[in-house]
Design an enzyme around this catalytic site. Structure first.
Site, PDB file in Angstrom:
ATOM      1  N   ASN A 257       0.820  -1.216   0.000  1.00 17.15           N
ATOM      2  CA  ASN A 257       0.000   0.000   0.000  1.00 17.15           C
ATOM      3  C   ASN A 257       0.851   1.262   0.000  1.00 17.15           C
ATOM      4  OD1 ASN A 257      -2.506  -1.218  -0.023  1.00 17.15           O
ATOM      5  ND2 ASN A 257      -2.601  -1.401   2.210  1.00 17.15           N
ATOM      6  N   HIS A 258       0.371   2.281  -0.672  1.00 20.65           N
ATOM      7  CA  HIS A 258       0.998   3.593  -0.700  1.00 20.65           C
ATOM      8  C   HIS A 258       0.022   4.612  -0.123  1.00 20.65           C
ATOM      9  CE1 HIS A 258       4.077   2.637  -4.130  1.00 20.65           C
ATOM     10  NE2 HIS A 258       3.810   1.574  -3.397  1.00 20.65           N
ATOM     11  N   ARG A 259       0.558   5.672   0.454  1.00 23.26           N
ATOM     12  CA  ARG A 259      -0.309   6.722   0.997  1.00 23.26           C
ATOM     13  C   ARG A 259      -1.092   7.402  -0.125  1.00 23.26           C
ATOM     14  NH1 ARG A 259       2.789  10.691   5.037  1.00 23.26           N
ATOM     15  NH2 ARG A 259       0.781  11.746   4.751  1.00 23.26           N
TER      16      ARG A 259
END
Length: 220
Positions: free
Chosen positions: A92-94
């Site tokens: 996951n990425h912000r």
């Protein structure tokens, strides 16, 4: 009859890596996978005719970083086809900033000092018991798949699947449940997958068939 012979009458040894004679592509995962934050129940198997089950974790569990603390939990009696991918929270990425680039993972002055990277974590990935996951299906982070569910080949599962649900497509949608609601509740109460091997063996015809009344009687 010796103790060993008696044991052989109650199914394969759940600690045996290759339970099917002549089929090294099939392996029970519990004795194969010894990783932090991974729990796999007995009799759950992975079938990979190319790489074999020994490489399940390396090939099928992606972006699973111990420091994130997320767990992959898979129940008993699950059937996992080749190419299945469990995408964990490390992927996951912000999404709350102007860029999704993961600066913090490289350090050297790019660290995320306020730990906001944790905002993207979605929790544990939990697969119930007696779940069948088809070839090349992808299970996204934080998803829960209920007992008895079926995941279609190449499905991309980004949301929870209820017990005995059938989920297909990209993104995967639960198109129906295998049984009506009352039957599902009865099956969950029976939870045959938690029985000892000898009781399962004695009631295989009811389990393989559809004699729920016989299973209820056996569970009392």
């Amino acid at each position: 009859m010796s103790d060993l012979q008696k044991k052989a009458q109650h199914g394969p040894d759940p600690d045996e890596i290759h339970p099917m004679d002549g089929y090294p592509q099939v392996g029970f995962l519990k004795p194969l996978v010894d990783q932090p934050n991974v729990e796999i129940g007995e009799y759950t198997y992975y079938d990979d005719p190319q790489a074999g089950p020994e490489h399940f974790y390396e090939r099928c569990v992606r972006y699973h970083h111990e420091f994130l603390g997320d767990r992959l939990i898979i129940g008993r009696f699950c059937a996992i086809a080749s190419g299945v991918q469990f995408i964990m929270n490390g992927a996951n990425h912000r999404l709350d900033g102007l860029s999704t680039y993961p600066f913090a993972i490289f350090g050297k002055g790019w660290q995320d000092t306020d730990d906001k990277w944790k905002l993207g974590l979605r929790g544990d990935t939990v697969i119930g018991n007696d779940v069948w996951i088809g070839t090349d299906a992808v299970i996204m982070p934080g998803v829960t798949i209920g007992d008895g569910a079926i995941i279609g080949s190449k499905a991309i599962v980004a949301s929870d699947v209820p017990a005995y649900g059938i989920a297909v497509g990209n993104p995967a949608r639960t198109i129906k449940r295998r049984f009506d609601g009352e039957t599902v509740e009865r099956l969950l109460a029976i939870a045959w997958w938690s029985w000892p091997a000898d009781r399962i063996t004695a009631n295989l015809e009811a389990i393989r068939g559809a004699d729920i009344a016989a299973l209820e009687q056996a569970s009392n």
